[in-house]
Design a protein around this motif. Structure first.
Motif, PDB file in Angstrom:
ATOM      1  N   VAL A   4       0.873  -1.165   0.000  1.00  0.00           N
ATOM      2  CA  VAL A   4       0.000   0.000   0.000  1.00  0.00           C
ATOM      3  C   VAL A   4       0.906   1.210   0.000  1.00  0.00           C
ATOM      4  O   VAL A   4       1.771   1.349   0.876  1.00  0.00           O
ATOM      5  N   THR A   5       0.747   2.064  -0.985  1.00  0.00           N
ATOM      6  CA  THR A   5       1.596   3.247  -1.074  1.00  0.00           C
ATOM      7  C   THR A   5       0.761   4.507  -0.915  1.00  0.00           C
ATOM      8  O   THR A   5      -0.406   4.560  -1.312  1.00  0.00           O
ATOM      9  N   GLN A   6       1.373   5.505  -0.325  1.00  0.00           N
ATOM     10  CA  GLN A   6       0.738   6.811  -0.148  1.00  0.00           C
ATOM     11  C   GLN A   6       1.610   7.848  -0.843  1.00  0.00           C
ATOM     12  O   GLN A   6       2.836   7.763  -0.815  1.00  0.00           O
ATOM     13  N   SER A   7       0.942   8.825  -1.435  1.00  0.00           N
ATOM     14  CA  SER A   7       1.622   9.730  -2.362  1.00  0.00           C
ATOM     15  C   SER A   7       2.718  10.564  -1.718  1.00  0.00           C
ATOM     16  O   SER A   7       3.715  10.887  -2.352  1.00  0.00           O
ATOM     17  N   SER A   8       2.561  10.910  -0.454  1.00  0.00           N
ATOM     18  CA  SER A   8       3.560  11.747   0.206  1.00  0.00           C
ATOM     19  C   SER A   8       3.822  11.235   1.614  1.00  0.00           C
ATOM     20  O   SER A   8       2.913  10.739   2.261  1.00  0.00           O
ATOM     21  N   ARG A   9       5.054  11.348   2.082  1.00  0.00           N
ATOM     22  CA  ARG A   9       5.338  11.030   3.486  1.00  0.00           C
ATOM     23  C   ARG A   9       5.113  12.246   4.371  1.00  0.00           C
ATOM     24  O   ARG A   9       4.660  12.120   5.495  1.00  0.00           O
ATOM     25  N   TYR A  10       5.470  13.410   3.842  1.00  0.00           N
ATOM     26  CA  TYR A  10       5.303  14.658   4.585  1.00  0.00           C
ATOM     27  C   TYR A  10       4.661  15.694   3.658  1.00  0.00           C
ATOM     28  O   TYR A  10       4.990  15.765   2.477  1.00  0.00           O
ATOM     29  N   LEU A  11       3.760  16.480   4.250  1.00  0.00           N
ATOM     30  CA  LEU A  11       3.055  17.491   3.468  1.00  0.00           C
ATOM     31  C   LEU A  11       2.805  18.689   4.369  1.00  0.00           C
ATOM     32  O   LEU A  11       2.371  18.515   5.523  1.00  0.00           O
ATOM     33  N   VAL A  12       3.079  19.880   3.843  1.00  0.00           N
ATOM     34  CA  VAL A  12       2.796  21.111   4.589  1.00  0.00           C
ATOM     35  C   VAL A  12       1.877  21.968   3.738  1.00  0.00           C
ATOM     36  O   VAL A  12       2.181  22.250   2.572  1.00  0.00           O
ATOM     37  N   LYS A  13       0.745  22.345   4.299  1.00  0.00           N
ATOM     38  CA  LYS A  13      -0.244  23.144   3.572  1.00  0.00           C
ATOM     39  C   LYS A  13      -0.676  24.331   4.440  1.00  0.00           C
ATOM     40  O   LYS A  13      -0.462  24.344   5.660  1.00  0.00           O
ATOM     41  N   TYR A 102      -3.893  -4.047   5.602  1.00  0.00           N
ATOM     42  CA  TYR A 102      -2.523  -3.701   5.225  1.00  0.00           C
ATOM     43  C   TYR A 102      -2.425  -2.181   5.135  1.00  0.00           C
ATOM     44  O   TYR A 102      -3.219  -1.555   4.433  1.00  0.00           O
ATOM     45  N   PHE A 103      -1.447  -1.651   5.845  1.00  0.00           N
ATOM     46  CA  PHE A 103      -1.328  -0.207   5.964  1.00  0.00           C
ATOM     47  C   PHE A 103      -0.207   0.357   5.098  1.00  0.00           C
ATOM     48  O   PHE A 103       0.835  -0.276   4.893  1.00  0.00           O
ATOM     49  N   GLY A 104      -0.430   1.571   4.627  1.00  0.00           N
ATOM     50  CA  GLY A 104       0.630   2.334   3.998  1.00  0.00           C
ATOM     51  C   GLY A 104       1.525   2.956   5.058  1.00  0.00           C
ATOM     52  O   GLY A 104       1.243   2.858   6.260  1.00  0.00           O
ATOM     53  N   PRO A 105       2.603   3.632   4.647  1.00  0.00           N
ATOM     54  CA  PRO A 105       3.554   4.201   5.597  1.00  0.00           C
ATOM     55  C   PRO A 105       3.064   5.460   6.289  1.00  0.00           C
ATOM     56  O   PRO A 105       3.650   5.894   7.285  1.00  0.00           O
ATOM     57  N   GLY A 106       1.984   6.043   5.781  1.00  0.00           N
ATOM     58  CA  GLY A 106       1.430   7.234   6.413  1.00  0.00           C
ATOM     59  C   GLY A 106       1.891   8.521   5.756  1.00  0.00           C
ATOM     60  O   GLY A 106       2.963   8.592   5.150  1.00  0.00           O
ATOM     61  N   THR A 107       1.043   9.538   5.863  1.00  0.00           N
ATOM     62  CA  THR A 107       1.377  10.897   5.434  1.00  0.00           C
ATOM     63  C   THR A 107       1.233  11.814   6.636  1.00  0.00           C
ATOM     64  O   THR A 107       0.150  11.901   7.228  1.00  0.00           O
ATOM     65  N   ARG A 108       2.320  12.476   6.982  1.00  0.00           N
ATOM     66  CA  ARG A 108       2.244  13.433   8.100  1.00  0.00           C
ATOM     67  C   ARG A 108       1.916  14.804   7.518  1.00  0.00           C
ATOM     68  O   ARG A 108       2.735  15.400   6.829  1.00  0.00           O
ATOM     69  N   LEU A 109       0.696  15.242   7.760  1.00  0.00           N
ATOM     70  CA  LEU A 109       0.205  16.513   7.231  1.00  0.00           C
ATOM     71  C   LEU A 109       0.288  17.590   8.306  1.00  0.00           C
ATOM     72  O   LEU A 109      -0.209  17.397   9.418  1.00  0.00           O
ATOM     73  N   THR A 110       0.895  18.708   7.933  1.00  0.00           N
ATOM     74  CA  THR A 110       0.922  19.880   8.809  1.00  0.00           C
ATOM     75  C   THR A 110       0.179  21.003   8.112  1.00  0.00           C
ATOM     76  O   THR A 110       0.485  21.331   6.952  1.00  0.00           O
TER      77      THR A 110
END
Lengths: 112, 116
Positions: A4-13, A102-110
């Motif tokens: 399972v893939t997620q588009s971003s590991r870290y995101l700042v908006k 089954y989990f992806g690695p996660g996206t940490r959104l700030t």
């Protein structure tokens, strides 16, 4: 190997921006999920989907929407990001209702 | 409604010592029970699960958990921990039915810190 893939590991908006979080699974799973993970609160279900174009609200759907146009892809949308949506977002998939998620690695959104 | 209680938010333990991570659940129906592990900077992965049959379930890396219906518990144990076991552990429960989607409820997690 399942993935399972997620588009971003870290995101700042910035507050008020529209945010898209993408999740793709390569296991031909029927079910897909979006959770947010916060310290002291564990995992809370935002939305899930049990088939293409089908979606169900989880425990905390307010401020979020989802899209599932293809079986392998499940998107989480924040229409107008707010600071209280700063969190870790986890996507998951499963073959049936009772099988392993089954989990992806996660996206940490700030959100600033 | 179902719920999961993980009684300890953090558990420090010395390397090679035994450890028990506690999990209690409440549900008005039969249940399936899971333990997931989250290593630093990774997503969750299944450690072990109880669906039916033997109440003692084991993982490939030495963890075991026992389903105790009378005490509504599913505690996770390991007789000798390693540094590599440092992670956050989540207990989860879902209704024990194969029909349709059955919501999985996660606990808040227990951080296991193995001290050299």
């Amino acid at each position: 190997d399942v993935k399972v893939t997620q588009s971003s590991r870290y995101l700042v908006k910035r507050t008020g921006e529209k945010v898209f979080l993408e999740c793709v699974q390569d296991m031909d799973h029927e079910n897909m999920f979006w959770y947010r993970q916060d310290p002291g609160l564990g995992l809370r279900l935002i939305y899930f989907s049990y088939d293409v174009k089908m979606k169900e609200k989880g425990d905390i759907p307010e401020g979020y929407s989802v899209s599932r146009e293809k079986k392998e892809r499940f998107s989480l949308i924040l229409e107008s990001a707010s600071t209280n949506q700063t969190s870790m977002y986890l996507c998951a998939s499963s073959r049936t209702a009772i099988t392993t998620q089954y989990f992806g690695p996660g996206t940490r959104l700030t959100v600033l | 409604a179902q719920s999961v209680t993980q009684l300890d938010s953090q558990v420090p333990v010395f390397e090679e010592a035994p450890v028990e991570l506690r999990c209690n659940y409440s549900s008005s129906v039969s249940v399936y029970l899971f333990w997931y592990v989250q290593y630093p900077n990774q997503g969750l992965q299944l450690l072990l699960k109880y669906l039916s049959g033997s109440t003692l379930v084991e993982s490939i890396n030495g963890f075991e958990a026992e389903f105790n219906k009378s005490q509504t518990s599913f505690h996770l144990r390991k007789p000798s921990v390693h540094i590599s076991d440092t992670a956050e552990y989540f207990c989860a429960v879902s209704p024990g039915s194969s029909g349709g989607y059955q919501k999985v409820t996660f606990g808040i997690g227990t951080k296991l810190q193995v001290i050299p």
